[in-house]
Design a protein around this motif. Structure first.
Motif, mmCIF file in Angstrom:
data_model
loop_
_atom_site.group_PDB
_atom_site.id
_atom_site.type_symbol
_atom_site.label_atom_id
_atom_site.label_comp_id
_atom_site.label_asym_id
_atom_site.label_seq_id
_atom_site.Cartn_x
_atom_site.Cartn_y
_atom_site.Cartn_z
ATOM 1 N N ASP A 80 36.231 1.825 22.748
ATOM 2 C CA ASP A 80 37.260 2.086 24.354
ATOM 3 C C ASP A 80 36.476 2.212 25.503
ATOM 4 O OD1 ASP A 80 39.390 1.491 22.041
ATOM 5 O OD2 ASP A 80 40.068 3.271 21.964
ATOM 6 N N PHE A 81 35.403 2.881 25.757
ATOM 7 C CA PHE A 81 34.849 2.535 26.453
ATOM 8 C C PHE A 81 33.988 1.680 27.303
ATOM 9 C CE2 PHE A 81 30.209 3.802 28.886
ATOM 10 C CZ PHE A 81 30.800 4.785 29.778
ATOM 11 N N VAL A 82 33.715 0.663 26.914
ATOM 12 C CA VAL A 82 32.362 -0.323 27.260
ATOM 13 C C VAL A 82 34.267 -1.337 27.486
ATOM 14 C CG1 VAL A 82 32.257 -2.672 26.284
ATOM 15 C CG2 VAL A 82 30.924 -0.373 25.604
ATOM 16 N N LYS A 83 35.100 -0.702 26.948
ATOM 17 C CA LYS A 83 36.593 -2.603 27.528
ATOM 18 C C LYS A 83 37.550 -1.720 28.287
ATOM 19 C CE LYS A 83 38.968 -3.006 22.961
ATOM 20 N NZ LYS A 83 40.235 -3.191 21.582
ATOM 21 N N LEU A 84 37.064 -0.089 29.192
ATOM 22 C CA LEU A 84 37.219 0.234 30.311
ATOM 23 C C LEU A 84 36.304 -0.318 31.400
ATOM 24 C CD1 LEU A 84 38.260 4.161 29.163
ATOM 25 C CD2 LEU A 84 40.224 2.154 30.194
ATOM 26 N N ILE A 85 35.287 -0.634 30.973
ATOM 27 C CA ILE A 85 34.016 -0.581 32.032
ATOM 28 C C ILE A 85 34.243 -2.133 32.516
ATOM 29 C CG2 ILE A 85 31.601 -1.638 32.373
ATOM 30 C CD1 ILE A 85 31.145 1.429 30.791
ATOM 31 N N ILE A 86 35.013 -3.086 31.598
ATOM 32 C CA ILE A 86 34.993 -4.148 31.347
ATOM 33 C C ILE A 86 36.294 -4.512 32.138
ATOM 34 C CG2 ILE A 86 35.682 -6.884 30.468
ATOM 35 C CD1 ILE A 86 33.807 -5.757 28.051
ATOM 36 N N ALA A 87 36.859 -4.016 31.688
ATOM 37 C CA ALA A 87 38.320 -4.147 32.582
ATOM 38 C C ALA A 87 38.134 -3.331 34.105
ATOM 39 C CB ALA A 87 39.759 -3.380 31.632
ATOM 40 N N ASN A 88 37.357 -3.021 34.898
ATOM 41 C CA ASN A 88 36.954 -2.491 35.973
ATOM 42 C C ASN A 88 37.162 -0.904 35.815
ATOM 43 O OD1 ASN A 88 34.235 -2.944 37.808
ATOM 44 N ND2 ASN A 88 36.538 -3.632 39.763
ATOM 45 N N GLN A 89 37.903 -0.475 35.471
ATOM 46 C CA GLN A 89 38.810 0.931 35.687
ATOM 47 C C GLN A 89 37.088 1.847 35.532
ATOM 48 O OE1 GLN A 89 41.359 1.334 32.802
ATOM 49 N NE2 GLN A 89 42.470 -0.405 33.310
ATOM 50 N N LEU A 90 36.574 2.005 36.129
ATOM 51 C CA LEU A 90 35.108 2.821 36.077
ATOM 52 C C LEU A 90 35.587 4.424 36.246
ATOM 53 C CD1 LEU A 90 32.199 3.290 35.802
ATOM 54 C CD2 LEU A 90 32.216 3.073 38.186
ATOM 55 N N THR A 91 36.692 4.881 36.937
ATOM 56 C CA THR A 91 37.249 6.130 37.231
ATOM 57 C C THR A 91 37.572 6.095 35.712
ATOM 58 O OG1 THR A 91 37.316 6.155 39.216
ATOM 59 C CG2 THR A 91 38.119 7.657 38.338
ATOM 60 N N SER A 92 38.875 5.591 34.861
ATOM 61 C CA SER A 92 38.778 6.005 33.917
ATOM 62 C C SER A 92 37.309 6.354 32.408
ATOM 63 C CB SER A 92 39.641 4.932 33.616
ATOM 64 O OG SER A 92 40.748 5.234 34.290
ATOM 65 N N ALA A 93 36.480 4.882 32.607
ATOM 66 C CA ALA A 93 35.992 4.842 31.474
ATOM 67 C C ALA A 93 34.911 6.152 31.675
ATOM 68 C CB ALA A 93 34.788 3.727 31.620
ATOM 69 N N LEU A 94 34.711 6.941 32.932
ATOM 70 C CA LEU A 94 33.596 8.361 32.999
ATOM 71 C C LEU A 94 34.334 8.932 32.912
ATOM 72 C CD1 LEU A 94 31.789 6.993 36.243
ATOM 73 C CD2 LEU A 94 30.977 7.316 33.779
ATOM 74 N N ALA A 95 35.805 9.502 33.663
ATOM 75 C CA ALA A 95 36.809 10.017 32.536
ATOM 76 C C ALA A 95 36.576 10.522 30.940
ATOM 77 C CB ALA A 95 37.659 10.388 33.612
ATOM 78 N N TYR A 96 37.244 8.947 30.608
ATOM 79 C CA TYR A 96 37.024 9.150 29.206
ATOM 80 C C TYR A 96 35.732 9.774 28.766
ATOM 81 C CZ TYR A 96 37.778 7.158 24.770
ATOM 82 O OH TYR A 96 37.524 6.757 23.259
ATOM 83 N N LEU A 97 34.651 8.528 29.150
ATOM 84 C CA LEU A 97 33.783 9.663 28.802
ATOM 85 C C LEU A 97 33.239 11.254 28.779
ATOM 86 C CD1 LEU A 97 30.682 8.743 27.453
ATOM 87 C CD2 LEU A 97 30.049 8.436 30.045
ATOM 88 N N GLY A 98 33.607 11.612 29.866
ATOM 89 C CA GLY A 98 33.545 13.595 29.562
ATOM 90 C C GLY A 98 34.053 13.548 29.300
ATOM 91 N N ILE A 99 35.356 13.750 28.715
ATOM 92 C CA ILE A 99 35.953 14.083 28.077
ATOM 93 C C ILE A 99 36.048 14.014 26.832
ATOM 94 C CG2 ILE A 99 38.934 14.479 26.740
ATOM 95 C CD1 ILE A 99 39.507 13.376 30.331
ATOM 96 N N SER A 100 35.304 13.390 26.263
ATOM 97 C CA SER A 100 35.312 12.169 24.756
ATOM 98 C C SER A 100 33.506 13.983 24.379
ATOM 99 C CB SER A 100 34.485 11.185 23.790
ATOM 100 O OG SER A 100 36.267 10.501 24.633
ATOM 101 N N ILE A 101 32.629 13.841 25.322
ATOM 102 C CA ILE A 101 31.502 14.123 25.186
ATOM 103 C C ILE A 101 31.656 15.753 25.321
ATOM 104 C CG2 ILE A 101 29.234 15.115 25.548
ATOM 105 C CD1 ILE A 101 29.322 11.667 26.674
ATOM 106 N N ILE A 102 31.766 16.149 26.110
ATOM 107 C CA ILE A 102 32.436 18.025 26.743
ATOM 108 C C ILE A 102 33.727 18.314 25.613
ATOM 109 C CG2 ILE A 102 33.011 19.510 28.623
ATOM 110 C CD1 ILE A 102 31.539 17.402 30.524
ATOM 111 N N GLY A 103 34.360 17.223 26.124
ATOM 112 C CA GLY A 103 35.738 18.441 25.021
ATOM 113 C C GLY A 103 35.628 18.052 23.323
#
Length: 121
Positions: A76-99
């Motif tokens: 899902d993280f890679v799909k967000l990057i490929i879809a050029n949704q970098l802000t969403s990808a970084l938010a997803y990564l941060g929330i996943s790890i820290i959360g």
């Protein structure tokens, strides 16, 4: 037992993926699993399964292992990057790890407090 409960964890995950649009379904399921696994292994499992350690292990490793997946998170993280949704990808990564770490800590803390409360009575 791990395979048996793994099957049911996969079924629960499949059902859960239909509730929200990806990748947020993966995030929700993984955070829920990160909270519930320590609650199961640290409080609920030992009380419900008593001396059946195979059941605690089966549900913990099998069900929660299949319910939560690292591979879906990465995809899902890679799909967000490929879809050029970098802000969403970084938010997803941060929330996943820290959360994930925070809800796992919360699960451990709640399980410990419930155990201590139970010991007082």
């Amino acid at each position: 037992m791990i395979a048996f409960f793994g099957f049911w964890g996969g079924v629960a995950r499949l059902y859960g993926t239909h509730l929200l649009a990806s990748p947020w379904n993966t995030l929700t399921i993984n955070l829920l699993g990160a909270f519930l696994l320590p609650m199961w292994t640290g409080f609920l499992g030992p009380r419900l399964a008593k001396n059946r350690h195979w059941l605690v292990l089966g549900v913990g490793t099998g069900f929660f292992g299949a319910f939560t997946t690292f591979s879906s998170f990465c995809l899902d993280f890679v799909k967000l990057i490929i879809a050029n949704q970098l802000t969403s990808a970084l938010a997803y990564l941060g929330i996943s790890i820290i959360g994930g770490v925070l809800v796992a800590w919360l699960g451990v803390t709640v399980a410990q407090r419930l155990t201590m409360k139970e010991m007082r009575f």
